[in-house]
Design a protein around this motif. Structure first.
Motif, PDB file in Angstrom:
ATOM      1  N   GLU A 133      -3.513   1.370  -7.343  1.00 45.52           N
ATOM      2  CA  GLU A 133      -3.159   0.700  -6.430  1.00 45.52           C
ATOM      3  C   GLU A 133      -4.495   0.042  -5.756  1.00 45.52           C
ATOM      4  N   ARG A 146       0.642   2.376   8.569  1.00 44.40           N
ATOM      5  CA  ARG A 146       0.485   1.182   7.857  1.00 44.40           C
ATOM      6  C   ARG A 146      -0.579   1.263   6.897  1.00 44.40           C
ATOM      7  N   ILE A 206       2.550   4.771   0.537  1.00 42.92           N
ATOM      8  CA  ILE A 206       3.002   5.640  -0.158  1.00 42.92           C
ATOM      9  C   ILE A 206       2.605   7.146   0.343  1.00 42.92           C
ATOM     10  N   ARG A 241      13.083   6.964   8.623  1.00 50.39           N
ATOM     11  CA  ARG A 241      13.222   6.196   7.517  1.00 50.39           C
ATOM     12  C   ARG A 241      12.371   6.532   6.572  1.00 50.39           C
ATOM     13  N   GLU A 242      12.572   5.957   5.435  1.00 47.46           N
ATOM     14  CA  GLU A 242      11.737   6.692   3.992  1.00 47.46           C
ATOM     15  C   GLU A 242      10.518   6.302   4.135  1.00 47.46           C
ATOM     16  N   VAL A 243      10.283   4.987   4.512  1.00 49.81           N
ATOM     17  CA  VAL A 243       8.755   4.218   4.658  1.00 49.81           C
ATOM     18  C   VAL A 243       8.218   4.054   5.797  1.00 49.81           C
ATOM     19  N   CYS A 251      -5.825   4.973  -4.396  1.00 51.76           N
ATOM     20  CA  CYS A 251      -5.040   4.012  -3.748  1.00 51.76           C
ATOM     21  C   CYS A 251      -6.007   3.086  -2.917  1.00 51.76           C
ATOM     22  N   CYS A 255      -2.671  -0.987  -0.128  1.00 48.15           N
ATOM     23  CA  CYS A 255      -1.420  -0.771  -0.360  1.00 48.15           C
ATOM     24  C   CYS A 255      -0.695  -2.202  -0.635  1.00 48.15           C
ATOM     25  N   SER A 256      -1.040  -2.975  -1.515  1.00 48.92           N
ATOM     26  CA  SER A 256      -0.496  -4.325  -2.004  1.00 48.92           C
ATOM     27  C   SER A 256      -0.680  -4.363  -3.441  1.00 48.92           C
ATOM     28  N   THR A 257      -0.214  -5.487  -3.797  1.00 41.79           N
ATOM     29  CA  THR A 257      -0.146  -5.698  -5.371  1.00 41.79           C
ATOM     30  C   THR A 257      -1.416  -6.214  -5.563  1.00 41.79           C
ATOM     31  N   PHE A 304      -8.774  -2.420  14.591  1.00 48.90           N
ATOM     32  CA  PHE A 304      -7.482  -2.753  15.307  1.00 48.90           C
ATOM     33  C   PHE A 304      -7.101  -1.500  16.614  1.00 48.90           C
TER      34      PHE A 304
END
Lengths: 436, 161
Positions: free
Chosen positions: A17, A63, A67, A157-159, A416, A419-421, A48
């Motif tokens: 990742e 965020r 994962i 929620r899951e994510v 990791c 968290c993006s491609t 931020f």
């Protein structure tokens, strides 16, 4: 061929990742330079956070990672509560541990089955592996689904869960909701044992390393949300002293900071570090299985981390069942607190290792400072050291195999980077043979 | 997602990040449809975890909503595709985690015999995917049209085909 400089390029190393590259310069005498180059742009989360309300930190930091958002939430919550002098009640503490179990299960299973296992069996990816070993991937997906169900139940929620807040939870599900998960957890436990036995039978390169393992430690339980920071070389500190002992430094080849133990250098965080330091705190059943499979701690072969992850999944499933069976509803879903000028820190055990947060806030509860040290930045130097130490033992391999081994050595850490491609490029440079 | 999943009901899945501008159009539409389809559909805000999808969609009728970037289409434009019959466009494969994207999720589902019965993809062309929690005007307008089209599709199709 000796006498010629060689460069090997792999444009797309999947199953990692983040955006990075690896550069290795070596010759027949040894490895001269190893750089895990992380060129992913900085994400500025610490910036931020400044000016935002202290209550927002868990949701904003979640965020950072798709994962392991729970890990970021937990470290943020504990740091804010540390600042405000809030101590969660035992039932709330147990629910947070249950949520963390869910995340370990889902994150570890993703890495084991989709990213790491194909390496050992010679497949380019999980889809190719699934054609020949569908039962392995199906098993993993079932186990992962159980972890997701735990996160969904407690996190909403899951994510990127939305149900946690400073002081506790927005809403606590009823006992029946937890008990409804028991059959799924039991089934997943059976599957996880099969998965562990399967993983223990994979072929592992011989690669024993000598690490300074660093993790949280707690005499009464395997570490997740709290403990002292300890190492196998005598470190034993309170989390509040983390920055007195660990230092981050900029290196030219990485946008991510390298974290070092002051005056000692690289160290290892993550499943193997936890396993080596807290083996006695695992359940008797997990230890029995580990011993039966010949995987008693310490484990210092990074390629065997896949087995350690399986054992941690098994433990997390057992722990989830225990927490559900002893569930006591909290009197209130959360403890109320008023903001004030304060600062605080916390560390928890993300699936990939120690995750440290420190915050300061003003009297209105607005964040004035944030520092986050993620596990992957703590392991970066150790990944480079692994490659430096490992390569000379495998120089006899054809270059393509050597390159594959380097990629695998990186994936041992489940890094990791973001968290993006993105993908990682590998450059191996073989220098001309030197004549002495 | 509902605890009482039913294979006969549609499973609405959103991809994308609420805090990345137009990338949040999937979750935005899910929020809008959740109240209108309450009890008659299941909902899953998936973010970017495609492996989770493989665990959820087996034998379900799935309607997937995502933002895409396209040089050829206008912002806010809706593009529909049959995820099982058509080749999934590269623009639908940029959302992923650990390099595992939608096309690979479909491939894995095919290998494992874990495909959805139907996979309808509704893609909305995005304009701005920088950090913010709002949609651009064009995408918001597109989302309204997509909402109506999704409602008509889901209410007019009992999923028995």
């Amino acid at each position: 061929m000796a006498g010629k400089s060689k460069t090997i390029k792999v444009d797309y190393l999947a199953r990692v990742e983040g955006e990075g590259a690896l550069y290795i310069r070596y010759d027949d005498h040894g490895v001269h330079e190893v750089q895990l180059k992380i060129f992913e742009p900085p994400r500025f989360f610490e910036a931020f956070l400044r000016g935002r309300d202290y209550t927002e930190a868990p949701d904003i930091t979640a965020r950072i990672c798709g994962i392991c958002p729970v890990a970021y939430q937990m470290s943020a919550l504990h740091a804010m509560e540390n600042a405000l002098g809030l101590v969660p009640t035992e039932p709330l503490r147990n629910l947070r541990r249950l949520l963390y179990c869910g995340e370990w299960i889902e994150s570890h299973m993703l890495h084991i089955s989709m990213l790491h296992a194909p390496d050992f069996l010679g497949y380019p990816n999980a889809v190719a592996m699934a054609k020949d070993h569908p039962e392995v991937v199906q098993r993993a997906l079932e186990i992962k689904k159980t972890g997701n169900a735990l996160v969904r139940l407690l996190g909403g929620r899951e994510v990127h869960p939305i149900n946690v807040r400073v002081g506790g939870f927005y809403r606590v599900p009823g006992l029946e909701s937890f008990q409804a998960l028991r059959p799924q957890l039991l089934e997943a436990h059976t599957l996880a044992e099969l998965m562990t036995r399967w993983a223990a039978g994979l072929p592992f390169p011989h690669c024993e390393q000598s690490y300074e393992c660093v993790a949280l430690s707690n005499p009464s339980e395997y570490p997740m949300n709290e403990g002292r920071i300890v190492s196998n070389r005598g470190l034993d500190i309170s989390v509040k002293d983390y920055e007195k002992h660990f230092r981050e430094q900029q290196v030219p080849h990485s946008t991510a900071l390298h974290s070092l133990l002051i005056e000692r250098g690289a160290y290892l965080v993550g499943p193997m570090a936890r396993y080596n330091l807290s083996y006695p705190q695992l359940s008797g059943e997990v230890r029995s299985l580990a011993e039966a499979l010949g995987f008693r701690a310490p484990c210092n072969n990074p390629f065997k981390s896949i087995v350690v992850r399986c054992l941690e999944v098994l433990y997390a499933l057992e722990e989830a069942l225990r927490l559900i069976d002893t569930f006591q509803p909290p009197d209130e879903p959360y403890l109320a607190v008023e903001p004030r000028e304060a600062s605080g820190c916390a560390a928890t055990e993300a699936p990939r290792g120690l995750l440290y947060h420190r915050y300061a806030m003003n009297e209105q509860g607005k964040i004035t400072f944030a520092k986050i040290v993620a596990p992957t930045s703590q392991n970066q130097k150790t990944i480079e050291d692994d490659l430096r130490l490992m390569l000379p033992k495998f120089m006899h391999l054809p270059e393509q195999q050597l390159q594959g081994l380097c990629e695998r050595a990186i994936r041992n850490y489940d890094p990791c980077i973001s968290c993006s491609t993105h993908f990682l490029q590998l450059h191996l440079q073989h220098e001309p043979k030197r004549i002495s | 997602m509902s605890q009482k999943e039913s294979p006969e009901r549609w499973l609405l899945v959103s991809l994308g990040n609420r805090f990345r501008g137009d990338d949040g159009v999937g979750p935005y539409l899910l929020d809008k449809l959740r109240s209108q389809l309450k009890g008659s559909a299941d909902f899953l805000e998936s973010g970017n975890d495609m492996v989770t999808l493989v665990g959820h969609w087996k034998d379900r009728q799935v309607c997937l909503v995502d933002a895409i970037l396209s040089d050829e289409q206008k912002s806010g434009e809706l593009i529909r595709a049959d995820g099982l019959a058509d080749i999934i466009a590269p623009s639908n494969c940029t959302t992923s985690s650990h390099g595992f994207n939608l096309r690979e999720a479909v491939d894995l589902g095919r290998v494992l015999g874990a495909l959805p019965r139907r996979l309808e993809i509704f893609s909305i062309c995005a304009e701005n995917i920088t950090s913010c929690d709002c949609l651009t005007a064009a995408v918001k307008l597109g989302a309204e049209r997509a909402e109506q089209e999704l409602l008509a599709f889901l209410q007019g199709d009992n999923g028995q085909s």
